[in-house]
Structures are given as structure tokens and as C-alpha cells.
Design a protein around this motif. Structure first.
Motif, PDB file in Angstrom:
ATOM      1  N   CYS A 100     -12.808   1.680  -3.067  1.00 41.62           N
ATOM      2  CA  CYS A 100     -13.277   0.839  -1.644  1.00 41.62           C
ATOM      3  C   CYS A 100     -14.563   1.734  -1.373  1.00 41.62           C
ATOM      4  CB  CYS A 100     -12.178   1.225  -0.721  1.00 41.62           C
ATOM      5  SG  CYS A 100     -10.626   0.288  -1.152  1.00 41.62           S
ATOM      6  N   GLU A 156      -2.467  -1.270  -3.739  1.00 42.32           N
ATOM      7  CA  GLU A 156      -3.337  -0.517  -3.167  1.00 42.32           C
ATOM      8  C   GLU A 156      -2.673   1.051  -2.825  1.00 42.32           C
ATOM      9  OE1 GLU A 156      -6.312  -1.287   0.201  1.00 42.32           O
ATOM     10  OE2 GLU A 156      -5.045   0.554   1.014  1.00 42.32           O
ATOM     11  N   ARG A 198      -8.036   3.884  -2.665  1.00 41.35           N
ATOM     12  CA  ARG A 198      -8.884   4.737  -1.524  1.00 41.35           C
ATOM     13  C   ARG A 198      -8.621   6.232  -1.665  1.00 41.35           C
ATOM     14  NH1 ARG A 198     -10.072   0.904   2.490  1.00 41.35           N
ATOM     15  NH2 ARG A 198      -8.995  -0.811   2.428  1.00 41.35           N
ATOM     16  N   THR A 250       0.939  -1.261  -0.180  1.00 44.74           N
ATOM     17  CA  THR A 250      -0.090   0.033   0.018  1.00 44.74           C
ATOM     18  C   THR A 250       0.945   1.239   0.066  1.00 44.74           C
ATOM     19  OG1 THR A 250      -0.190   0.239   2.579  1.00 44.74           O
ATOM     20  CG2 THR A 250      -1.658  -1.231   1.317  1.00 44.74           C
ATOM     21  N   ARG A 289      -6.586  -1.522  -5.995  1.00 40.11           N
ATOM     22  CA  ARG A 289      -7.532  -0.827  -4.958  1.00 40.11           C
ATOM     23  C   ARG A 289      -7.174   0.517  -4.924  1.00 40.11           C
ATOM     24  NH1 ARG A 289      -8.527  -3.832   0.649  1.00 40.11           N
ATOM     25  NH2 ARG A 289      -9.977  -5.455  -0.011  1.00 40.11           N
ATOM     26  N   ASN A 300     -12.986  -1.653  -7.726  1.00 36.32           N
ATOM     27  CA  ASN A 300     -11.827  -1.358  -6.980  1.00 36.32           C
ATOM     28  C   ASN A 300     -11.790  -0.313  -6.152  1.00 36.32           C
ATOM     29  OD1 ASN A 300     -11.717  -0.221  -9.679  1.00 36.32           O
ATOM     30  ND2 ASN A 300      -9.475   0.115  -9.862  1.00 36.32           N
TER      31      ASN A 300
END
Length: 481
Positions: A293, A216, A269, A169, A267, A291
Motif C-alpha cells: 500500500c 490484507e 501494509r 484483514t 494487500r 500490492n
């Protein structure tokens, strides 16, 4: 108000893979919000080109930097204690240089350098590219300072290093600064006017992360929902933009969709949102792309419209609730978290009850709750008496924390018996036989390792839970792999 990074990361010493040929050592710590941790990655990248490799050992450092936060008094006091520690080591190693970065640097520049003489250099959030020049000043025996705020610096041309990374991440900064003048907040004064980063540089940074195996990214800014790129300039200068610039402008919903489509197996965010700037188009992007969130951090600060007005928040209680209801209609299972300030000047018991009732209506999954502390330089500090007694603040804060604990149990418990998709990030804190990772709803999930590895997307059947953690068994890879 910026979301404060998880307490377990506070003061984390950030370590970069070593660059061949570098002979000097940098020790860097970060406190506060995610933006500070992201900024430290920019700083380490700049200093890597100046001959510095990072170290975890304070005593062997040639240069010690602390990236600071001014959003709460507690954060400032923690940094001061660390500066005392650095200077104790410096007395043994006189060649060591100490510098302060970030928000405290901008706010307390003269105090650090002239009155207390506890640092050699002071660097504001927009001055990191000037570090090579400032280091030369220090090496020549002069105090070095640059806290000039910029109207256009986004560091979009610097490839941040990934410090102390899990390799899974990463943060990607998309805006800097803030135009919202909340009366309690120092950010507009310490980070300057809001400006947005060129979208293709953002896509290039995500592409680089993807090529290196990251799974991510969190798109980061003080207020991501007001992201607006139209070929340069500040958001408030958009009215002066040409018709061509306006026709080709990219807003946050479009940027989010660009990232989701370009990297369908990664992902996405984002943090942090501001209620008055969150448009319905963003909600539809979240709902449209698997994908992206199903989680929104949406600071509210108070449940009382009167207090929100005193805070100069640009939303009312009713408007916030209407936005929450819209989120739940468009993204039915979305997780929502909050920031809350308890005991703001003039807050009454009725105002406090409004906060508790708003929490019950929204049913936040988790939150960041603090008693109000006066921040020098803010409008609240200049114009408002901090008139809520400390004991009252503590009692009200505990009631808010208790309410959130109850809601967190309910919200986490809704996943028991369900299958959730988890991105494996690291070993569980309690056992190296278990993995831990987050669901799309930003809930930590722990399960036995099996044959899986960090960076895998795994479907996990939830069998148990706490107020903050889901516990389960992996049943196979998800289709995100």
C-alpha cells in the motif's frame, strides 16, 4: 511512541470462535495500540488450549483479562474504571478471576497486587506463555505475577487466533520491543529490547491467513523499519554476528518484498515506522509492488528541532522533511500520517509554529495528536518539569487539530473524480445498504453494495468526500481479485 488504535476499537471485547470441549469462559478487552490487540490474539490462543472459550458477556466469565496501555494517562484511567467494573461483578461472582496484561501490568505490578488488591494476576508482554502456570497459582489461592522482560520472545511459534475478525484483514507481528529511548515514552521499559521474528514464521502466518480467505495483512511492530533477522539475537548484537549470518540477513525491505512476491493478491501494509530507520530501499519496494500500500505512518512528534532533541528523537526537522521529500519523489501519491505530541516540556510559541509549518509542508493525510502527559518512569518525568500550562496545551492542540482537519480535507479531496481500488471490509456504519473498505492510501471508502461481498477488491469512482471518507460508486472488480 506507538500509534494508538482507532478510538472505535478502544476497549473492544474480542470474541473467538468456540473450541469444542472447552468448558470455561474468558472475557478479554484490549486498549491502546495495535500491538496490544495482536497480543490478545496470542493470549486467546494459549488459553484456548487451557479450556477457555471467549465470551462477550462479562457476568458469565471465569477469567477476565484486560490488555493495557501506558502510553497516555487517559488510557490508564480508562483501564482503572474497567477494573472497578470487573471487581463489582466479581463481588457477585466470587469464583471469577481478574488479570491485567501488557504495559500497565509491567509498570504497576506491585500496586495492582499488593497495595490495591484489585487483580489476581499480573502478566507482562513477554510472559503470556506462562499463563497456564499463573492460572494454577491463582487456583491455589495465591497471587500470580510474571513481568520478566525477554530478549528473545517473539511468539513466532504460536498461531494467533483471529479475535472479532472481519475475516478480511489481520495483524502479523514482526518485531517486539523498542531500542529507541525517547524521553516521553514508556515502551522500552514495558516491552523491553527490540528483537525481530524469524522471517519464515512470518511467511507461514501470512500463508495461513491467505488459505483462510484473508486479503490484507499489516506487518506490525513498535519500529518495523529496524527489522533485522540474522539467525537470532538482538539488533544491537548484529556486530557480533558471523559473516555467514550477515550475508544471509533479512532486513525490512527484503521482508516486505518477500511478502509482496509470495502473496501477490494480498494487500500488505505496515506500522509503525521511525524516521531515522526508514531506508530508501523500503520506499522502492513500496513503489515496485502494486500490492504494497502507498501509505506510511511516520511519527514526527514535533516540528521543532530543539524539542525533538529534548525528546531524544534521532532526527531533526530538516531530516524529517528531507525524508518526506524523498518519499514523495519515489512514491508520488503516497499518503502519510503522523503522531504529534503538543506541549512537551519547554515548548515555546516558536516551537509550536515550527510544528504548524512542518504540517503545512508535509500535508499529512491524517494524524494522531495529543497533549503531552507525563509518564512515570520516563526520562522526561524524572528530569523535566511539565511546565507548559494546561490551557496553553489545549489551545495549541486545537490549533494543530484544526490544521490537520484542513489538510485532511485537501488530501481526501484529491481523489474526487478518480477511481480507487477498495478492499471491502464490512457494512458501512451508517447504512447496511452500503459497503465500507479502505483504499491503498488507507482512506475509508463507502459505496452501495450491489452484488459485491466482503473481501472483494472493487474499483470505485469517487463522487464525494469528507475529511476522512470517500464516497462513490463501484464500477467493477479490480485485478487484485
Amino acid at each position: 511512541m506507538e500509534k494508538i488504535i482507532d478510538e472505535k476499537l478502544q476497549g473492544q471485547n474480542l470474541v473467538l470462535e468456540q473450541k469444542a470441549g472447552n468448558t470455561k469462559k474468558l472475557f478479554i478487552e484490549s486498549y491502546g495500540c495495535a500491538m496490544n490487540f495482536s497480543d490478545s490474539e496470542v493470549v486467546a490462543s494459549i488459553l484456548a488450549n487451557e479450556g477457555y472459550n471467549t465470551t462477550q458477556i462479562l457476568e458469565e466469565a471465569d477469567l477476565v483479562l484486560v490488555n493495557t496501555c501506558s502510553i497516555r494517562d487517559k488510557a490508564e484511567q480508562t483501564v482503572r474504571k474497567r477494573l472497578e467494573k470487573y471487581n463489582a461483578v466479581k463481588r457477585i461472582n466470587p469464583g471469577m478471576k481478574v488479570g491485567v496484561l501488557g504495559c500497565m501490568a509491567e509498570r504497576l505490578k506491585s500496586q495492582f497486587l499488593e497495595e490495591e488488591k484489585i487483580v489476581d494476576m499480573v502478566i507482562g508482554p513477554d510472559a503470556y506463555k506462562d499463563l497456564p502456570n499463573l492460572l494454577k497459582e491463582v487456583e491455589e489461592g495465591r497471587d500470580a505475577i510474571n513481568v520478566i522482560l525477554s530478549k528473545d520472545e517473539t511468539y513466532g511459534d504460536i498461531a494467533p487466533v483471529r479475535l472479532n475478525s472481519n475475516g478480511v484483514t489481520a495483524f502479523v507481528s514482526i518485531t517486539r520491543g523498542c531500542d529507541n529511548m525517547c524521553t516521553f515514552c514508556v515502551v522500552p521499559f514495558t516491552r523491553g529490547r527490540e528483537r525481530s521474528r524469524e522471517p519464515h514464521s512470518i511467511m507461514d502466518e501470512i500463508a495461513n491467513l491467505w488459505s483462510r480467505g484473508y486479503k490484507e495483512v499489516t506487518l506490525l511492530g513498535q519500529n518495523v523499519d529496524s527489522y533485522l533477522w540474522y539467525g537470532g539475537g538482538l539488533k544491537k548484537d548484529y556486530v557480533k554476528a558471523s559473516e555467514m549470518q550477515k550475508a544471509t540477513a533479512v532486513d525490512f525491505a527484503q521482508l516486505l518484498a518477500m511478502a509482496a512476491e509470495a502473496f501477490p493478491k494480498m494487500r500488505i501494509r505496515f506500522s509503525t515506522s521511525n524516521p531515522q530507520d526508514m531506508h530508501e530501499s523500503v520506499l522502492h519496494v513500496i513503489a515496485r509492488y502494486k500490492n504494497v500500500c502507498d501509505y506510511i505512518h511516520l511519527p514526527v512528534q514535533s516540528g521543532s528541532t530543539r524539542i525533538l532533541n529534548e525528546m531524544n528523537r534521532q532526527h531533526t526537522r530538516e531530516e524529517y522533511i528531507a525524508l518526506i521529500d524523498k518519499i514523495k519523489a519515489i512514491i508520488p501519491n503516497c499518503s502519510i500520517s503522523q503522531d504529534m505530541i503538543i506541549g512537551f516540556p519547554t515548548e515555546t510559541e516558536e516551537d509550536h509554529k515550527d510544528t504548524l509549518s512542518l504540517m503545512e509542508h508535509v500535508k499529512f493525510d491524517f494524524g494522531y495528536m495529543y497533549a503531552y502527559s507525563e509518564r512515570p518512569g520516563t526520562l522526561a518525568a524524572r528530569k523535566m518539569e511539565d511546565d507548559v500550562p494546561e490551557e496553553t496545551k489545549k489551545r495549541r492542540l486545537q490549533e494543530v487539530v484544526d490544521m490537520q482537519q484542513k489538510l485532511s480535507w485537501e488530501r481526501t479531496g484529491r481523489f474526487k473524480g478518480q477511481v480507487v481500488e477498495v478492499l471491502i471490509e464490512k457494512d458501512s456504519k451508517k447504512s447496511n445498504l452500503d459497503w465500507s473498505g479502505r483504499s491503498a492510501h488507507n482512506t475509508m471508502v463507502v459505496f452501495p453494495k450491489g452484488d459485491y461481498k466482503a473481501g472483494d477488491f472493487v474499483n470505485v469512482l469517487i463522487t464525494d468526500f469528507t475529511s476522512a471518507t470517500l464516497i462513490g460508486e463501484a464500477i467493477g472488480y479490480s485485478d487484485m481479485n
